[in-house]
Enzyme design. Structure first.
Site, short mmCIF file in Angstrom:
data_model
loop_
_atom_site.label_atom_id
_atom_site.label_comp_id
_atom_site.label_asym_id
_atom_site.label_seq_id
_atom_site.Cartn_x
_atom_site.Cartn_y
_atom_site.Cartn_z
N TYR A 163 -2.29 -3.33 11.00
CA TYR A 163 -1.80 -2.12 10.33
C TYR A 163 -2.19 -2.22 8.84
O TYR A 163 -2.02 -3.27 8.22
CB TYR A 163 -0.28 -2.03 10.50
CG TYR A 163 0.37 -0.99 9.63
CD1 TYR A 163 0.16 0.36 9.88
CD2 TYR A 163 1.17 -1.35 8.55
CE1 TYR A 163 0.73 1.33 9.08
CE2 TYR A 163 1.75 -0.38 7.75
CZ TYR A 163 1.53 0.95 8.02
OH TYR A 163 2.09 1.90 7.22
N ARG A 217 25.44 -4.39 0.33
CA ARG A 217 24.13 -5.04 0.41
C ARG A 217 24.20 -6.22 1.39
O ARG A 217 23.32 -6.42 2.20
CB ARG A 217 23.63 -5.52 -0.96
CG ARG A 217 22.42 -6.47 -0.84
CD ARG A 217 21.60 -6.63 -2.12
NE ARG A 217 22.40 -6.72 -3.32
CZ ARG A 217 23.14 -7.78 -3.68
NH1 ARG A 217 23.17 -8.87 -2.93
NH2 ARG A 217 23.84 -7.77 -4.80
N LYS A 270 9.15 4.66 13.44
CA LYS A 270 8.29 5.21 14.48
C LYS A 270 9.09 5.50 15.76
O LYS A 270 9.95 6.36 15.73
CB LYS A 270 7.10 4.27 14.71
CG LYS A 270 6.47 3.73 13.40
CD LYS A 270 5.78 4.80 12.56
CE LYS A 270 5.40 4.33 11.15
NZ LYS A 270 4.59 3.10 11.07
N ASP A 298 4.43 -7.71 15.74
CA ASP A 298 4.79 -6.36 15.31
C ASP A 298 4.82 -5.50 16.58
O ASP A 298 3.78 -5.21 17.17
CB ASP A 298 3.75 -5.85 14.30
CG ASP A 298 4.09 -4.45 13.77
OD1 ASP A 298 4.79 -3.69 14.47
OD2 ASP A 298 3.63 -4.12 12.65
C1 PLP Z 1 4.26 2.16 10.08
C2 PLP Z 1 3.99 0.75 10.48
C3 PLP Z 1 4.43 -0.32 9.70
C4 PLP Z 1 5.12 -0.15 8.35
O1 PLP Z 1 6.37 0.43 8.48
P1 PLP Z 1 7.03 1.40 7.35
O2 PLP Z 1 8.32 1.77 7.99
O3 PLP Z 1 6.10 2.53 7.14
O4 PLP Z 1 7.21 0.56 6.14
C5 PLP Z 1 4.19 -1.60 10.18
N1 PLP Z 1 3.53 -1.81 11.33
C6 PLP Z 1 3.07 -0.81 12.10
C7 PLP Z 1 2.33 -1.10 13.36
C8 PLP Z 1 3.28 0.52 11.70
O5 PLP Z 1 2.80 1.52 12.45
#
Ligand code: PLP
Length: 383
Positions: free
Chosen positions: A107, A54, A204, A179
């Site tokens: 998001y 961890r 992603k 982000d």
């Molecule tokens: C998918 C996404 C998230 C969240 O991420 P997870 O891996 O699904 O928890 C945050 N910001 C954006 C822009 C996203 O597309």
């Protein structure tokens, strides 16, 4: 040269940063250290600093070093999901009474985290259209600890000027968080533009193959990085060894994948712009997009996400259910093309909130298949 002193090119760092051949066996790919605990040579006698996975695990360290190098930061932290990374960030910088400015089209999961989870603990937030710096300045309060930006945004592909937001946030003594999920560090490097923290859903484009869920934080500030690491260990939503390994494997090809995502998306946006049934195309690469000039300045390419509007919800739903190659599904950033209806799928939870999206909107994650096949599929689905 970036904050880490790296002079090597992005694609080189993606393949080598944090990934020296294994000192024991010479394996050119970091091993999956699928282990929870490490033998100590006498109490406190740690080999390489590892005691419990961890706190730190060598496969995760490889990923974290690579993430830091790619964003030009000094510290990268890998989490079990993008939202786990966001949670660790907010838990580090917010207290009851803190205030955060968030994107007017954040998001959906980020919005939910603020509206349903942090609001209960007394953290306040204001959704603002980040494309208008004057509105951001007006929303800042003495309690504002951060301006949270997303650019491009999901699913409306809005663009925010990162350097301008950094100035506004810093003048108020607040952090700028970006982000960077939609752009990836290959197309956009927020830390170099003045951001303090970069957030990723590595699920992603970074992972890139729709086979792993993960998240990350990267910062160029040593002290902030140490606080994030403390919370990562104290809260415990870490990326596991196999997930870290899959993400690293995906990152090696990030540059070539993004080039193809961008090239295919440009062709898709062009086709949709000329289609009589499409009422509007939202793609920052189009000269008609209000954020086009800013995107051209701060991004190396316009990305692989394209949204468009039909004239009615029924038409949008029909297109989503008529493609053969574009797979109807949530998420984005994988090699395969996806299509979805945000109002009923990814952004259904925003219904009735300030973040509600138009019902005639369709979102595409344009993959890296042969462009002519993608264009033909959209043509037949729109026919
Ligand atoms: C998918 C996404 C998230 C969240 O991420 P997870 O891996 O699904 O928890 C945050 N910001 C954006 C822009 C996203 O597309």
């Amino acid at each position: 040269m970036n904050a880490r002193g790296n002079t090597r090119g992005f694609e080189t760092l993606a393949i080598h940063a944090g990934q020296e051949p294994d000192p024991v066996t010479g394996a050119v790919v970091p091993p999956i250290h699928q282990v929870s605990t490490f033998k100590q040579d006498g109490i406190g006698g740690l080999r390489g600093g590892y005691e419990y996975s961890r706190s730190a695990n060598p496969t995760r360290t490889a990923l974290e070093e690579c993430l830091a190098a790619l964003e030009g930061g000094v510290r990268g932290l890998a989490f079990a999901s993008g939202l786990a990374a966001e949670d660790a960030l907010l838990r580090t910088v917010c207290r009851p009474g803190s205030h955060v400015v968030i994107p007017g089209d954040a998001y959906g999961g980020t919005y939910r985290l603020f509206a349903k989870v942090y609001a209960q603990w007394g953290v306040e937030f204001t959704p603002v259209a980040l494309g208008d710096p004057a509105k951001v300045r007006a929303a800042i309060r003495p309690e504002t600890v951060a301006v949270w930006a997303e650019t491009p945004t999901n699913p409306l592909l809005g663009i925010a000027d990162i350097a301008a937001l950094a100035e506004i946030a810093h003048a108020a003594g607040a952090l700028l968080v970006v982000d960077n999920t939609f752009a990836s560090p290959y197309l956009q490097q927020p830390l170099a533009l003045g951001a303090d923290v970069v957030v990723h859903s590595t699920t992603k484009y970074m992972g890139g193959h729709s086979d792993v869920v993960g998240g990350a934080l990267v910062t160029a500030d040593e002290e902030l990085g140490a606080r994030f690491a403390y919370h990562q260990n104290a809260m415990g939503a870490v990326a596991g060894p196999f997930d870290s390994w899959l993400t690293l494997r995906g990152i090696k090809t990030l540059g070539v994948r993004m080039d193809r995502h961008c090239a295919n998306a440009e062709q898709v946006a062009d086709l949709l712009s000329r289609h009589p049934k499409v009422s509007q195309v939202l793609y920052p690469g189009l000269a008609s997009h209000p954020g086009h000039a800013t995107a051209a300045r701060q991004m190396k390419g316009f990305g692989g996400m394209v949204s468009f509007r039909m004239s009615t919800e029924a038409e949008a739903v029909k297109v989503c259910e008529s493609t053969e190659l574009f797979i109807l599904g949530e998420s984005l950033g994988g090699v395969e093309s996806l299509i979805e209806h945000p109002a009923r799928m990814t952004h259904a939870s925003a219904a009735g909130s300030p973040l509600e999206v138009p019902a005639d909107l369709v979102r595409l994650s344009v993959g890296i298949e042969a462009a002519e096949d993608l264009l033909a599929d959209l043509e037949q689905a729109l026919a």
